[in-house]
Scaffold this active site. Sequence first.
Site, PDB file in Angstrom:
ATOM      1  N   LYS A   1     -72.111 -59.405 -44.329  1.00  0.00           N
ATOM      2  CA  LYS A   1     -71.959 -59.227 -45.774  1.00  0.00           C
ATOM      3  C   LYS A   1     -71.141 -57.981 -46.118  1.00  0.00           C
ATOM      4  O   LYS A   1     -70.996 -57.639 -47.279  1.00  0.00           O
ATOM      5  CB  LYS A   1     -73.331 -59.139 -46.438  1.00  0.00           C
ATOM      6  CG  LYS A   1     -74.062 -60.475 -46.475  1.00  0.00           C
ATOM      7  CD  LYS A   1     -75.513 -60.308 -46.893  1.00  0.00           C
ATOM      8  CE  LYS A   1     -76.277 -61.624 -46.817  1.00  0.00           C
ATOM      9  NZ  LYS A   1     -77.740 -61.416 -46.820  1.00  0.00           N
TER      10      LYS A   1
ATOM     11  N   ARG B   1     -74.959 -51.144 -28.476  1.00  0.00           N
ATOM     12  CA  ARG B   1     -73.829 -51.733 -27.754  1.00  0.00           C
ATOM     13  C   ARG B   1     -72.860 -52.221 -28.802  1.00  0.00           C
ATOM     14  O   ARG B   1     -73.265 -52.969 -29.710  1.00  0.00           O
ATOM     15  CB  ARG B   1     -74.315 -52.907 -26.910  1.00  0.00           C
ATOM     16  CG  ARG B   1     -73.217 -53.731 -26.274  1.00  0.00           C
ATOM     17  CD  ARG B   1     -72.866 -53.177 -24.919  1.00  0.00           C
ATOM     18  NE  ARG B   1     -71.978 -54.012 -24.164  1.00  0.00           N
ATOM     19  CZ  ARG B   1     -71.801 -53.889 -22.849  1.00  0.00           C
ATOM     20  NH1 ARG B   1     -72.475 -52.987 -22.170  1.00  0.00           N
ATOM     21  NH2 ARG B   1     -70.957 -54.660 -22.205  1.00  0.00           N
TER      22      ARG B   1
ATOM     23  N   ARG C   1     -77.751 -58.156 -19.086  1.00  0.00           N
ATOM     24  CA  ARG C   1     -78.166 -57.276 -17.999  1.00  0.00           C
ATOM     25  C   ARG C   1     -78.467 -55.867 -18.518  1.00  0.00           C
ATOM     26  O   ARG C   1     -79.524 -55.291 -18.231  1.00  0.00           O
ATOM     27  CB  ARG C   1     -77.043 -57.220 -16.970  1.00  0.00           C
ATOM     28  CG  ARG C   1     -77.280 -56.291 -15.804  1.00  0.00           C
ATOM     29  CD  ARG C   1     -76.003 -56.170 -14.981  1.00  0.00           C
ATOM     30  NE  ARG C   1     -75.605 -57.460 -14.435  1.00  0.00           N
ATOM     31  CZ  ARG C   1     -75.961 -57.901 -13.233  1.00  0.00           C
ATOM     32  NH1 ARG C   1     -76.728 -57.150 -12.449  1.00  0.00           N
ATOM     33  NH2 ARG C   1     -75.577 -59.081 -12.800  1.00  0.00           N
ATOM     34  N   THR C   2     -77.556 -55.321 -19.292  1.00  0.00           N
ATOM     35  CA  THR C   2     -77.750 -53.970 -19.823  1.00  0.00           C
ATOM     36  C   THR C   2     -78.945 -53.933 -20.772  1.00  0.00           C
ATOM     37  O   THR C   2     -79.768 -53.018 -20.728  1.00  0.00           O
ATOM     38  CB  THR C   2     -76.475 -53.499 -20.556  1.00  0.00           C
ATOM     39  OG1 THR C   2     -75.376 -53.549 -19.654  1.00  0.00           O
ATOM     40  CG2 THR C   2     -76.628 -52.092 -21.095  1.00  0.00           C
TER      41      THR C   2
ATOM     42  N   HIS D   1     -69.581 -45.841 -21.328  1.00  0.00           N
ATOM     43  CA  HIS D   1     -70.817 -46.513 -20.943  1.00  0.00           C
ATOM     44  C   HIS D   1     -71.545 -45.507 -20.054  1.00  0.00           C
ATOM     45  O   HIS D   1     -71.680 -45.706 -18.850  1.00  0.00           O
ATOM     46  CB  HIS D   1     -70.482 -47.800 -20.187  1.00  0.00           C
ATOM     47  CG  HIS D   1     -71.662 -48.683 -19.923  1.00  0.00           C
ATOM     48  ND1 HIS D   1     -72.887 -48.495 -20.507  1.00  0.00           N
ATOM     49  CD2 HIS D   1     -71.794 -49.782 -19.144  1.00  0.00           C
ATOM     50  CE1 HIS D   1     -73.714 -49.432 -20.079  1.00  0.00           C
ATOM     51  NE2 HIS D   1     -73.076 -50.222 -19.261  1.00  0.00           N
TER      52      HIS D   1
END
Lengths: 328, 328, 328
Positions: free
Chosen positions: A106, A127, A76-77, A155
């Site tokens: 890695k 994110r 959604r974001t 957020h």
Amino acid sequence: VGASRRVARDATRDATYASGLATLESCVEAEQFDRAMMEELFDVADAMERVRPGAPESTMLQGYLMSTLFYEPSTRTRLSFEAAMGRLGGGIVSTESAGEYSSAAKGETLEDTMRTVEGYADIVVLRHFTAGSARRAANAIGKPLINAGDGPGQHPTQALLDVYTIRKEIGRLDDFKIALVGDLANGRTVRSLASALTQFNNVKFYFVAPDVVKMKDDIKDLLTSKGIEWEEATDLAAVAADVDVLYQTRIQKERFANPEDYAKASGKYIVDRTIMDALPKSSVVMHPLPRVDEIVVDVDDDPRAGYFRQAQNGLFIRMALLKVLLRV
Amino acid sequence: VGASRRVARDATRDATYASGLATLESCVEAEQFDRAMMEELFDVADAMERVRPGAPESTMLQGYLMSTLFYEPSTRTRLSFEAAMGRLGGGIVSTESAGEYSSAAKGETLEDTMRTVEGYADIVVLRHFTAGSARRAANAIGKPLINAGDGPGQHPTQALLDVYTIRKEIGRLDDFKIALVGDLANGRTVRSLASALTQFNNVKFYFVAPDVVKMKDDIKDLLTSKGIEWEEATDLAAVAADVDVLYQTRIQKERFANPEDYAKASGKYIVDRTIMDALPKSSVVMHPLPRVDEIVVDVDDDPRAGYFRQAQNGLFIRMALLKVLLRV
Amino acid sequence: VGASRRVARDATRDATYASGLATLESCVEAEQFDRAMMEELFDVADAMERVRPGAPESTMLQGYLMSTLFYEPSTRTRLSFEAAMGRLGGGIVSTESAGEYSSAAKGETLEDTMRTVEGYADIVVLRHFTAGSARRAANAIGKPLINAGDGPGQHPTQALLDVYTIRKEIGRLDDFKIALVGDLANGRTVRSLASALTQFNNVKFYFVAPDVVKMKDDIKDLLTSKGIEWEEATDLAAVAADVDVLYQTRIQKERFANPEDYAKASGKYIVDRTIMDALPKSSVVMHPLPRVDEIVVDVDDDPRAGYFRQAQNGLFIRMALLKVLLRV
């Protein structure tokens, strides 16, 4: 070269913290935005809402690239940010599995990943699952970054879109009453919103939550220290009759060890026809979505049901941030 | 129709192998590029670096579509190609899980998949786990293809960006000394780079590697057969004092059965402040990234630390290849 | 507001079912398209085939956004839709894992997800695993939707591209003979195609299938009820000699409990050189792809081998639908 550039940048960043949109370098924490910056951003968002496909504004960011780097999926974001860039004609390079990003696997540091990605894109949307990652990432690069959620951290675009929605729906950000309902202990959204609203005048808060997920003391203390009125309440209908904004949230099943406790808590405060009947005519019902059954579907067609408009406001806020941060 | 077209194409392809950029049909192997073609491509890449968002060049590939068909994830490579297309205004259709591509799972051949995808896109970027796949794929279609790595096979854009970086950083491709450091036995990157550099004059190679991952005889024999000077060395600081390019690589943990052997090998040759102090002023440190700790972070701010610029050069090389192959 | 708008929309939708492209609101079922609408759509698709990169038509959908919301992966279908949007200059926000879409996992309804996504995009392409989902989704929103397959339900763009391919390949949609070959019991494609072709005049059907996957009675009864000629046959060469269209399909391994039964069924009707020799000169071989070995690769270069052109026609049909539904 890189070093001195970055040092200079960091100095500027400190200087611009809450010093106006024109010098904003990244969007990492909601606290970067004081009242004036929010209002200025909201005016840009209002203009974004009027951008139509095919109109000249819809190619404002043509030739610019945004990289959406998601270390955990949040479809959604991600879609909201990518739509924001797309609506302004910008390009997108995207990954939803940066956690499995072969380089991270890695042993590459977040800083190295960021410095590689800044070579490709004009702005980065990050994110991450770890609080503080967005600040580390923003400090590593010389291009703007937007925090799309860093774990239990921040957020900020959610907080901004919530405040923006209140302004659009009730027409003001001073002199109003708001009920925060549901899981107030764990919900990052309501906690950030309460914090952001301390910048406005004469806002009164009602907290309506099952006992196990009550609003925590830190927010209550913050409000008290700023002389902001708040009270805890248990009669949702009575509260509804007195507020301009009813902000409902989902009770998260995963917070409860015992299914019966969950059922009792989640069923306690439901927004239904009865609550809507109590709510004043000019008020609004908000919800960060997704919704399960804490707002009954019957209510969706009520003009005061603002949660899908609220989700769309996220698009306008993100368009505005892209425009502001890219200095276009 | 398809058949005759493809036959004609294959004939042309053989004819154009190393016969100039203007007739280049695909980018499958580094050996397709002779010195003249590389220099010509690098000039295009230089121009690409000057493309700015909003400038007319930034919409050069508007209306064109690139399909990134990845049979194994390689987010960094994929983002670099997609950014290259996006920077020139082109569109992208992308999949990172072509291996689970339902059609492949149902038994479709690579050739059939390619012929379907060529119906959608103007150019295909293929990443595959099997050596030789890129050549098979290029032969199956009538549109240009870029090999983004086919297993232990080729990864030609990496070799091109490495040579391009040397040209940009030290200003020439003849008359210089280069140290290849780290895992020289398994590293596709250093082996391809050594091979590509045989086309230039008076290049001297130093190989600096732990015993278990020394440069293999095939590359040494190739250099010797072309009269190119090389030597193996163990004192990295001494070598550093004598080179123009220090190309460090990561020792891959997965190559070692025994963790102690890995620790010993990976810790042996580290680029740190001491090595930088030995290195001449006008030289450059390169690394294909991701880096773990074989270059210490302190070094990043040294102007000679060229590895993030090297990563960004990959963008310019890929932009140049897209322009050349799409004949725009 | 939302409610009244949606009610009005639904009323319009019923009224427009098969009432012309100009009022088409969504593409959910193949039955929405009567003969006139198909022919009109095919004319648009013909024009789409002539859109060239860089030409003004290639930016027709600039500023528009399509959301591809896939609850199950179908890379081929997704790439085809995204290429269609990209060819017309439109933007894309895409997810291939809407099933794991965090919101769906948290209990959000399909309707809520759709109302959120319609806030971001101008048109939604939905792939879902449940029959009827596309209709539910289309009813939930005020923007156009295209069904990209809803489980055992509909996949209308496949039926449209198949009919379109027949028109392009043999030049007419009346007065022709078609053989449907392979798995006729389970193949959604051949069943939809047979149903769609009932709208045209004087089409004769041959069904050529192994016993275990014969065409089911519902389609036979439909044809009979409309006075359409059909017969079952077992001699593929003889049928081939008599048809204009040979539509081959893959026998799906997963339908067979016993590997020997599968081997016997799948090997029974193969299109090879012998069948091509029997087939009239002006006919076409179609296949929905992916193909395993039911058409031998030798045949690919025959001008009558139309299956890769058929796949590309899917692009033109989807471009046409985007143009029509977005009213551009």
